[in-house]
Design an enzyme around this catalytic site. Structure first.
Site, PDB file in Angstrom:
ATOM      1  N   ASP A 488      57.063  24.513  29.917  1.00 11.87           N
ATOM      2  CA  ASP A 488      56.821  25.911  29.699  1.00 11.87           C
ATOM      3  C   ASP A 488      55.523  26.201  30.271  1.00 11.87           C
ATOM      4  O   ASP A 488      55.309  27.416  30.117  1.00 11.87           O
ATOM      5  CB  ASP A 488      56.667  25.810  28.064  1.00 11.87           C
ATOM      6  CG  ASP A 488      58.133  25.916  27.635  1.00 11.87           C
ATOM      7  OD1 ASP A 488      58.970  26.243  28.159  1.00 11.87           O
ATOM      8  OD2 ASP A 488      58.032  25.299  26.424  1.00 11.87           O
TER       9      ASP A 488
HETATM   10  C1  BGC Z   1      52.997  24.263  24.812  1.00 12.01           C
HETATM   11  C2  BGC Z   1      54.374  23.525  25.187  1.00 12.01           C
HETATM   12  C3  BGC Z   1      55.200  24.610  24.445  1.00 12.01           C
HETATM   13  C4  BGC Z   1      55.237  26.043  24.355  1.00 12.01           C
HETATM   14  C5  BGC Z   1      56.096  26.668  23.457  1.00 12.01           C
HETATM   15  C6  BGC Z   1      52.829  25.595  24.924  1.00 12.01           C
HETATM   16  O1  BGC Z   1      51.698  25.981  24.375  1.00 12.01           O
HETATM   17  O2  BGC Z   1      52.004  23.484  25.449  1.00 12.01           O
HETATM   18  O3  BGC Z   1      54.679  22.536  25.021  1.00 12.01           O
HETATM   19  O4  BGC Z   1      56.610  24.167  24.787  1.00 12.01           O
HETATM   20  O5  BGC Z   1      53.860  26.337  24.148  1.00 12.01           O
HETATM   21  O6  BGC Z   1      55.946  28.115  23.332  1.00 12.01           O
HETATM   22  C1  NOJ Z   2      57.947  21.842  24.355  1.00 15.36           C
HETATM   23  C2  NOJ Z   2      59.359  22.584  24.355  1.00 15.36           C
HETATM   24  O1  NOJ Z   2      59.790  22.513  23.298  1.00 15.36           O
HETATM   25  C3  NOJ Z   2      60.152  22.250  25.683  1.00 15.36           C
HETATM   26  O2  NOJ Z   2      61.124  23.254  25.717  1.00 15.36           O
HETATM   27  C4  NOJ Z   2      59.453  22.195  27.041  1.00 15.36           C
HETATM   28  O3  NOJ Z   2      60.367  21.695  27.775  1.00 15.36           O
HETATM   29  C5  NOJ Z   2      58.263  21.067  26.661  1.00 15.36           C
HETATM   30  N1  NOJ Z   2      57.409  21.531  25.638  1.00 15.36           N
HETATM   31  C6  NOJ Z   2      57.502  21.250  27.888  1.00 15.36           C
HETATM   32  O4  NOJ Z   2      56.630  22.345  28.184  1.00 15.36           O
END
Ligand code: BGC
Ligand code: NOJ
Length: 816
Positions: A488
């Site tokens: 993400d």
């Molecule tokens: C996090 C990710 C997460 C995303 C969700 C980010 O700040 O680092 O792990 O999946 O937010 O919106």
């Molecule tokens: C957490 C999110 O839930 C998942 O969808 C994502 O792939 C990982 N973070 C990595 O950013």
């Protein structure tokens, strides 16, 4: 026994036993597995909700409080001048004994003080919307005890965001009624709601309170509420402000005497008819019926046995016996419990997810299903359909949806170009588990089309997912990344310089046509192979060939533009520059594209796959797992986004992001590397962290999303336990990787990959109603490759154990 001073596993009861309350972080468990859930910590903290932690929250919790973990299921014991709580919190009076047993769907907390022992067993009966706190008070002091008990919960006004922010309104809406000591929380029942919450006790009460200020006092805290100090309830009725539920019980116990009763926290949907008996007097019939149902201890016991039996039954679908105790302990119990939690709650409600921020994630739920489908396939079926219905007619998907309404929203962003591909993984896993191909013909809407105006079958949705990916490729013929892919935080089209902006919402996402992802390319290769195999199963060879053509096209693009020399590139940014290349100063090698390109079958024959995994070993692996990339970003890069926003060693900037570690484990196993795979498995496994628990800090029984990486100030420290895709993928690593039991269309394929020093292992697997007792022997110290397969005494060609009729027990003997 480990050197963990806070607790230990009890494998015989499938419990984690916490022996002191001041754990390094609150250690969580979950009650409930149908529509009703209660996250509960080892100090009774947490809250309860119906389906959706944002839209239907029944009790309040305060996140990020000082101390951590405030508000919960509390009971105060007043014994003379001493006030204490069996959950230790909120009073924190030192206890003579404390024990918390987190089990499958229940938590039992037992504490003793001055000869009084209180045991509280918290659980949610199967398929009920009620949480029970079965409480036993034992006088072990040798003399008579006159005790006063006060229960406490704080109601939430259902919509948790409004509840936590909009006091100008909420302080004036609260309403309750009390009858027979049972508190009926009826805020908004008079207007648009036809549901309410009850909190009662099965024992006659000696007083009650419903007004928080009357019970606690304005300037007191939950550790010293006025009523408990005074030893006398006020029988207060809340008008606005903050309604609570509290009962006073006066217990007079002779030496050796005990009393048992149950606190009942119930969610009642009354319906729109006959809501009131008289003006302002609600019709309480359903609430009373619920209280009556659990009035006797025997009925509460029976409900508890029901929860236990159901869990034993679920877990019996897959049990393993390998030479590694940690693998067995996690694989047989806790890993599956975590799969259940992720399936039910996605990324919504934990100690790190407030229930307000994130609902059900599209990519998350598809992956969670992979670790759940063997537990309750019928629920998995519905889930696949629900998720598919949030795909839009373009092929793009809503990135999340609310469990209560099942409606997608873009609150946490959109335009993630990997989302749709995960649907192929979940759908094929469901069909392979069940043999139910009728799911493909289900008509499902597209989320952007009004009502039923335009429907498509599930199979159409899968086709659309493949097509969308093929039609949205960039200058190198690789899939566009859009807002981001699985990572993400790799926001190549975001260019955010505004500090108040969410990285997840900034930028154009799917409209940008340059930045490409090698992780999506690898995932596409994996998913398109699954899809082509599905077409073969459906006896549509031309479609299978067509899809394999797309696969070949994608592999060619990766061959031409995705190999960096020693590993797979990660991406091309919006300027067409490589990301995850030796040419970069920082972030030279990323984990995701190594895992997915290998799993997608790229470079397996010419040695690049092995080379990529060797590079992972050299650059990413250390004692706490594989970090996400290397070296860390030490500066913020406008063209990379959130990934470069985290301090080095944390989260997506070189944390051990546990979720992607099993992709490497499975990749290693696809190449026969069983020894290294087990070493890697143990490096991230929480049950292997007990000896360093003060470093690790997280629950030793469930995976955390992240362990701080080698470049962090606190390497080895875990954060964000429970709700992570690590659960499902690690379960696949254990059951389909090491043990090699892979559901396929016509039976169970047996393809283990083990450490060479495993002489033998066993698996008991229920599959389509039959039970398979599988023993695999490894007399020659191999890693992989079935040499012989004997099913019910008959030698079988190949590696597929044919599906047997429901009810059969099949004996399988194999050797490597
Ligand atoms: C996090 C990710 C997460 C995303 C969700 C980010 O700040 O680092 O792990 O999946 O937010 O919106
Ligand atoms: C957490 C999110 O839930 C998942 O969808 C994502 O792939 C990982 N973070 C990595 O950013």
């Amino acid at each position: 026994m480990s050197n963990n001073p806070y607790g230990h596993f009890d494998d015989s009861t499938r419990e984690y036993v916490i022996t002191r309350p001041d754990t390094p972080l609150p250690w969580l468990n979950y009650l409930g597995q149908d529509d009703f859930f209660g996250p509960i910590t080892n100090c009774g903290g947490g809250y309860t909700f119906y389906r959706d932690a944002k839209l239907r929250r029944l009790t309040r919790y305060r996140y990020n409080e000082i101390p951590y973990d405030n508000n919960g299921r509390y009971l105060y014991i007043k014994d003379g001048d001493t006030i204490w709580s069996p959950t230790w919190k909120p009073v924190r009076t030192p206890l003579d004994k404390y024990e918390c047993r987190h089990g499958m769907g229940y938590t039992v907390i037992t504490a003793e003080k001055d000869g009084v022992e209180v045991e509280m067993r918290f659980f949610i009966p199967n398929e009920e919307t009620v949480e029970l706190w079965q409480t036993t008070v034992r006088n072990k002091s040798g003399k008579k005890k006159d005790l006063k008990l006060f229960s406490f919960i704080e109601f939430c006004f259902y919509e948790a965001q409004n509840d936590a922010t909009n006091y100008q309104r909420t302080y004036s809406i609260g309403e309750v009624e009390v009858e027979d000591g049972i508190v009926y929380h009826k805020t908004e029942y008079r207007e648009r709601r036809d549901h309410y919450t009850i909190f009662g006790c099965t024992r006659p009460v000696d007083g009650f309170d419903t007004c928080r200020d009357a019970f606690v006092g304005i300037h007191n805290g939950l550790h010293d509420p006025k009523v408990v100090l005074a030893g006398q309830a006020n029988n207060s009725i809340a008008h606005g402000w903050n309604p609570i539920g509290s009962q006073q019980l006066n217990l007079s116990l002779e030496a050796g005497q005990e009393e048992q009763f149950t606190f009942v926290l119930g969610y009642i949907v009354h319906g729109t008819e006959n809501k009131f008996d008289a003006p302002f007097v609600m019709n309480k019939s359903k609430g009373k019926a619920l209280m009556a149902k659990y009035a006797n201890n025997a009925d509460v016991d029976a409900a508890f046995t029901g929860v236990q039996t159901r869990w034993e039954d679920l877990l019996s679908n897959c049990q393993i016996k390998t030479p590694n105790d940690i693998l067995n302990r996690m694989g047989n119990t806790w890993n599956q419990a975590q799969c259940m939690a992720t399936f039910n709650l996605s990324r919504s409600a934990s100690m790190f997810e407030t229930g307000i921020g994130r609902g059900m994630g599209y990519r998350d739920s598809n992956q969670d299903l992979l670790g759940f489908v063997h537990l309750v396939p019928e629920k998995a079926r519905q889930r696949v359909l629900d998720i598919a219905a949030t795909q839009m007619s373009s092929g793009l998907c809503f990135h999340q949806y609310q469990p209560l309404t099942k409606k997608g929203n873009a609150d946490i962003g959109g335009g993630f170009m990997d989302d749709h591909l995960w649907l192929i993984l979940s759908t094929t896993a469901y069909i392979k588990e069940t043999g139910d191909r009728s799911i493909l013909d289900e008509n499902i809407g597209y989320a952007d089309q009004a009502d039923d105006a335009k429907k498509g079958t599930l199979l159409d949705h899968l086709e659309l997912s493949i097509r969308y990916c093929m039609e949205n490729r960039g200058p190198h013929g690789l899939p566009l990344i859009g807002h981001a892919d699985w990572n993400d935080c790799l926001n190549l089209n975001c260019f955010s310089s505004e500090p108040n902006e969410s990285f997840q919402l900034a930028g154009h996402g799917a409209d940008d046509k340059i930045a490409e992802s090698l992780m999506i390319a690898g995932l596409f290769c994996y998913a398109s192979t699954l899809f082509a195999d599905l077409y073969e199963y459906l006896e549509r060879p031309e479609d299978a060939t067509r899809i394999r053509g797309s696969y070949d096209e994608m592999v060619a693009a990766v061959d031409a533009h995705g190999w960096d020399g020693d590993w797979f590139l990660r991406a091309y940014d919006a300027y067409g520059n490589p990301v995850g290349s030796h040419k970069n100063e920082e972030g030279k090698i990323y984990i995701e594209s190594q895992g997915w390109c290998v799993l997608g079958g790229i470079g397996v024959e010419d040695g690049r796959a092995r080379k990529a995994l060797d590079s992972v070993h050299e650059h990413l692996y250390f004692e706490h797992g594989c970090v996400l990339q290397q070296p860390p970003y030490t500066e913020y890069h406008l063209e990379l986004g959130e990934v470069s926003s985290y301090p080095p060693g944390y989260k997506e900037n070189v944390g051990v992001f546990c979720h992607n570690n099993p992709w490497i484990h499975l990749s290693l196993m696809s190449l026969g590397e069983g020894d290294r795979a087990l070493e890697y498995y143990l490096s991230v496994c929480p049950a292997a962290k007990e000896d360093i628990i003060d470093t690790y800090r997280g629950e030793p029984y469930v995976y955390s999303q992240m362990i701080a990486g080698k470049d962090a100030a606190t390497p080895g420290e875990a954060k964000n336990a429970w709700l992570t895709g690590t659960a499902a993928w690690t379960f696949l690593t254990v059951s389909q990787g090491f043990c090699g039991v892979k559901p396929d269309y016509n039976g169970l394929r047996l393809d283990p990959c083990v450490p060479s020093d495993w002489p033998e292992f066993e698996v008991s697997r229920k599959y389509r109603g039959a039970t398979y007792k599988i023993t695999v022997k490894n007399p020659n110290g191999n890693n992989k490759g079935i040499q012989s397969l004997i099913v019910d005494g008959k030698a079988i060609e190949g590696d597929v154990i044919p599906a047997a009729p429901a009810g059969a027990t099949v004996i399988v003997e194999a050797s490597l």
